[in-house]
Design a protein around this motif. Structure first.
Motif, short mmCIF file in Angstrom:
data_model
loop_
_atom_site.label_atom_id
_atom_site.label_comp_id
_atom_site.label_asym_id
_atom_site.label_seq_id
_atom_site.Cartn_x
_atom_site.Cartn_y
_atom_site.Cartn_z
N SER A 72 61.42 43.90 36.59
CA SER A 72 60.68 44.02 35.32
C SER A 72 59.82 45.26 35.25
CB SER A 72 59.80 42.79 35.13
OG SER A 72 58.74 42.78 36.07
N GLY A 73 59.49 45.83 36.41
CA GLY A 73 58.56 46.96 36.44
C GLY A 73 57.11 46.52 36.53
N VAL A 74 56.85 45.22 36.38
CA VAL A 74 55.49 44.70 36.49
C VAL A 74 55.12 44.62 37.97
CG1 VAL A 74 53.99 42.71 36.07
CG2 VAL A 74 55.69 43.38 34.36
N ILE A 75 53.94 45.11 38.31
CA ILE A 75 53.45 45.06 39.69
C ILE A 75 52.69 43.75 39.89
CG2 ILE A 75 51.97 46.18 41.41
CD1 ILE A 75 52.36 48.79 39.77
N PHE A 76 53.11 42.95 40.86
CA PHE A 76 52.43 41.69 41.13
C PHE A 76 51.53 41.84 42.34
CE2 PHE A 76 52.41 37.58 43.50
CZ PHE A 76 51.50 36.93 42.66
N ILE A 77 50.27 41.45 42.20
CA ILE A 77 49.29 41.48 43.28
C ILE A 77 48.84 40.05 43.56
CG2 ILE A 77 47.07 42.38 44.08
CD1 ILE A 77 49.10 44.58 43.58
N GLN A 78 49.13 39.56 44.76
CA GLN A 78 48.65 38.23 45.13
C GLN A 78 47.29 38.37 45.79
OE1 GLN A 78 51.15 35.89 47.73
NE2 GLN A 78 49.68 34.20 47.80
N ASP A 79 46.27 38.03 45.02
CA ASP A 79 44.89 38.17 45.50
C ASP A 79 43.98 37.41 44.54
OD1 ASP A 79 42.65 38.98 46.91
OD2 ASP A 79 43.21 41.11 46.94
N ALA A 80 42.81 37.05 45.01
CA ALA A 80 41.82 36.37 44.16
C ALA A 80 40.91 37.40 43.51
CB ALA A 80 41.00 35.40 44.99
N VAL A 81 40.66 37.22 42.22
CA VAL A 81 39.75 38.12 41.51
C VAL A 81 38.32 37.73 41.88
CG1 VAL A 81 38.94 38.91 39.27
CG2 VAL A 81 41.37 38.44 39.62
N GLN A 82 37.55 38.70 42.34
CA GLN A 82 36.16 38.46 42.75
C GLN A 82 35.19 38.67 41.60
OE1 GLN A 82 34.14 41.13 45.72
NE2 GLN A 82 34.18 39.26 46.95
N SER A 83 35.44 39.72 40.81
CA SER A 83 34.55 40.01 39.68
C SER A 83 35.28 40.86 38.65
CB SER A 83 33.27 40.72 40.14
OG SER A 83 33.58 42.00 40.67
N ILE A 84 34.79 40.77 37.41
CA ILE A 84 35.35 41.56 36.31
C ILE A 84 34.20 42.31 35.65
CG2 ILE A 84 36.57 41.49 34.10
CD1 ILE A 84 37.81 38.82 35.06
N ASP A 85 34.26 43.63 35.66
CA ASP A 85 33.22 44.47 35.06
C ASP A 85 33.76 45.03 33.75
OD1 ASP A 85 31.35 46.43 34.33
OD2 ASP A 85 30.84 46.84 36.42
N LEU A 86 33.36 44.41 32.64
CA LEU A 86 33.88 44.83 31.34
C LEU A 86 33.31 46.19 30.92
CD1 LEU A 86 33.80 41.49 29.30
CD2 LEU A 86 35.68 42.49 30.60
N HIS A 87 32.13 46.54 31.38
CA HIS A 87 31.54 47.83 31.00
C HIS A 87 32.20 48.99 31.75
CE1 HIS A 87 28.38 46.05 28.55
NE2 HIS A 87 28.13 45.19 29.53
N GLN A 88 32.47 48.77 33.03
CA GLN A 88 33.12 49.82 33.84
C GLN A 88 34.65 49.72 33.78
OE1 GLN A 88 31.45 52.33 35.30
NE2 GLN A 88 29.60 51.44 34.39
N LYS A 89 35.16 48.72 33.12
CA LYS A 89 36.60 48.50 33.01
C LYS A 89 37.24 48.43 34.40
CE LYS A 89 37.03 50.72 28.49
NZ LYS A 89 37.75 51.72 27.67
N GLU A 90 36.71 47.52 35.21
CA GLU A 90 37.15 47.41 36.60
C GLU A 90 37.29 45.95 37.02
OE1 GLU A 90 35.98 49.55 40.79
OE2 GLU A 90 34.34 48.65 39.65
N LYS A 92 37.62 43.71 40.45
CA LYS A 92 37.48 43.74 41.90
C LYS A 92 38.10 42.48 42.50
CE LYS A 92 33.25 46.54 41.89
NZ LYS A 92 31.83 46.62 42.31
N LEU A 93 38.80 42.67 43.63
CA LEU A 93 39.51 41.57 44.28
C LEU A 93 38.85 41.17 45.59
CD1 LEU A 93 43.18 42.82 43.71
CD2 LEU A 93 41.71 41.47 42.19
N ALA A 94 39.17 39.98 46.04
CA ALA A 94 38.59 39.46 47.27
C ALA A 94 38.96 40.31 48.48
CB ALA A 94 39.03 38.01 47.49
N SER A 95 40.10 40.97 48.43
CA SER A 95 40.55 41.82 49.53
C SER A 95 39.75 43.09 49.66
CB SER A 95 42.02 42.19 49.32
OG SER A 95 42.17 42.95 48.13
N GLY A 96 38.95 43.39 48.65
CA GLY A 96 38.19 44.65 48.64
C GLY A 96 38.80 45.70 47.74
N ASN A 97 40.04 45.49 47.34
CA ASN A 97 40.68 46.43 46.41
C ASN A 97 40.11 46.25 45.00
OD1 ASN A 97 42.41 47.45 48.40
ND2 ASN A 97 43.90 45.82 48.05
N SER A 98 40.26 47.27 44.19
CA SER A 98 39.81 47.19 42.80
C SER A 98 40.77 47.97 41.92
CB SER A 98 38.39 47.73 42.65
OG SER A 98 38.33 49.10 43.00
N TYR A 99 40.82 47.59 40.64
CA TYR A 99 41.72 48.24 39.69
C TYR A 99 40.98 48.52 38.39
CZ TYR A 99 45.51 46.86 42.80
OH TYR A 99 46.32 46.72 43.91
#
Length: 435
Positions: A72-90, A92-99
């Motif tokens: 499909s071209g969709v990238i799947f990330i298996q991880d728990a979302v730790q926080s959502i920053d709507l102001h910074q548009k970010e 953050k995941l439990a693994s330490g990665n962020s998008y």
């Protein structure tokens, strides 16, 4: 100078999230898409009962995201979302990665709501995921095995009593399923099936009160008494505490105790903690504290963010928290995301409620089609499973799962229903994009 990020992040792989991703892939969305979910598998929740009681297999009900999204071209990330920053548009995941994202889709759904009942979270079984189904299966089998071995009648009665808290659709479907297949399990061990006891404890005056399945209540009430063991229903009963081997409830201002080794919690939901923590003002939330979205499914204060399913409320519109709503909203979000990317006008989401489907035991159900036709019993069971199977994600999975089901349930075991099935195909075609 940092280059702008042009990618869409979807948090939550339920109906809204997964179908948003699949529709974006199908529509050749010009931006990258990332789908994040803590689980390895998508859970087709309306059919989780069939997976639980062995009527359907894991491939059909809980397929892996990697399989559904392959190619499909969709990238799947298996991880728990730790926080959502709507102001910074970010995100953050439990693994330490962020998008970072240019657009975000909130599709986290809701969580089990225990409503501050003492011991409920610790001692009652939820029923939301494959892991929940497996845990409950193991527990019940262990209870039956202990019951067949004990000579103490009180201990055996406790082991063979199952209490379902909540008389909404989930509670009714769970109780009906248990009342059919628990006697089968116990009977195969040599036990007396009439010793099995299934009880619904419901705070309302009647079951299915205020539910989308309300019109099917008379049918449900009759069918619940036709199960292998009749289901006991305690209405206007408030659960006050849950213990490992007992549940307490209040009825007519009297606190009563019911010995049981199994309490299953289906008494409502609560807002997801991540959604609750979003920086959204109270005036832009509904009575359930969910963020309100426009008719185009955008957050009022953050229009680059879309939300659907159980975790959002549409302005001036009340929608039931069902799979058919979440499924259609996923399609509408995908359409509007593509419109944004192409600088086209967004369109309001249009959800069509085309009836209800209620499981009422093994090979038994009730269906209200297009609010004009009610079907009961095994024909309704076939309609329900066939309808949901046509909605399974991706054409390949849809085809494989449906043909397996047809071979097992129609052509192999139910030859008299061949003609009935052919007649219902036209209904399934009309229902496909609605449920």
């Amino acid at each position: 100078m940092t280059s702008p990020v042009y990618q869409t992040v979807i948090v939550g792989g339920g109906f809204t999230g997964l179908f948003t991703a699949l529709h974006l892939a199908h529509e050749h969305y010009p931006r990258s898409v990332i789908l994040i979910d803590k689980n390895e598998r998508f859970c087709f929740k309306p059919l989780l009962y069939e997976y639980f009681d062995g009527e359907m297999n894991a491939f059909q009900v809980v397929p892996r995201f990697s399989e559904l999204l392959k190619g499909s071209g969709v990238i799947f990330i298996q991880d728990a979302v730790q926080s959502i920053d709507l102001h910074q548009k970010e995100v953050k995941l439990a693994s330490g990665n962020s998008y970072n994202y240019s657009n975000l889709v909130l599709a986290l759904g809701s969580v089990t709501g225990y409503h501050h009942v003492e011991g409920a979270k610790e001692h009652a079984f939820p029923f939301w995921t494959q892991a929940d189904a497996i845990a409950l299966d193991r527990h019940l089998r262990d209870c039956l095995q202990q019951a067949i071995q004990t000579k103490d009648p009180e201990q055996r009665r406790k082991l063979l009593t199952v209490v379902v808290v909540g008389g909404g659709a989930s509670g009714v479907e769970m109780a009906a399923t248990l009342a059919d297949f628990l006697p089968r399990w116990y009977g195969s061990l040599g036990g007396k099936i009439w010793e099995i006891r299934v009880v619904i404890i419901h705070h309302g005056q009647v079951i299915l009160e205020g539910d989308i399945n309300d019109s099917l209540r008379p049918i449900a009430e009759k069918e619940l008494q036709k199960r292998t063991v009749p289901i006991e229903i305690f209405t206007e009963a408030e659960t006050t505490s849950v213990h490992p081997h007992e549940i307490e409830y209040k009825i007519n201002n009297q606190v009563k105790k019911l010995p049981t080794s199994t309490t299953i919690w289906t008494a409502g939901t609560s807002i997801h903690p991540l959604i609750k923590d979003l920086p959204i003002s109270q005036e832009n939330r509904d009575e359930h504290d969910r963020p309100l979205v426009t008719r185009a499914l955008q957050l009022l204060e953050f229009p680059e963010v879309f939300a659907g399913g159980d975790c959002a409320g549409v302005q001036d519109k009340s929608l039931p928290p069902t799979a058919q709503v979440a499924y259609q909203q996923g399609s509408d979000i995908a359409r509007n995301l593509k419109a944004l990317a192409l600088e086209e006008k967004l369109k309001p989401s249009k959800v069509n409620i085309r009836g209800t489907l209620l499981k009422l035991g093994i090979n038994d159900a009730a269906a209200n089609l297009f609010n004009t036709l009610e079907v009961v019993g095994e024909p309704a069971h076939l309609i329900r499973q066939g309808t949901y199977l046509t909605l399974l994600p991706t054409p390949i999975h849809d085809f494989k799962a449906t043909t397996e089901w047809l071979d097992e349930n129609i052509f192999h075991h139910h030859l008299p229903f061949k003609m009935f099935f052919k007649k219902m195909c036209k209904y399934w075609h009309r229902l496909k994009l609605q449920f």
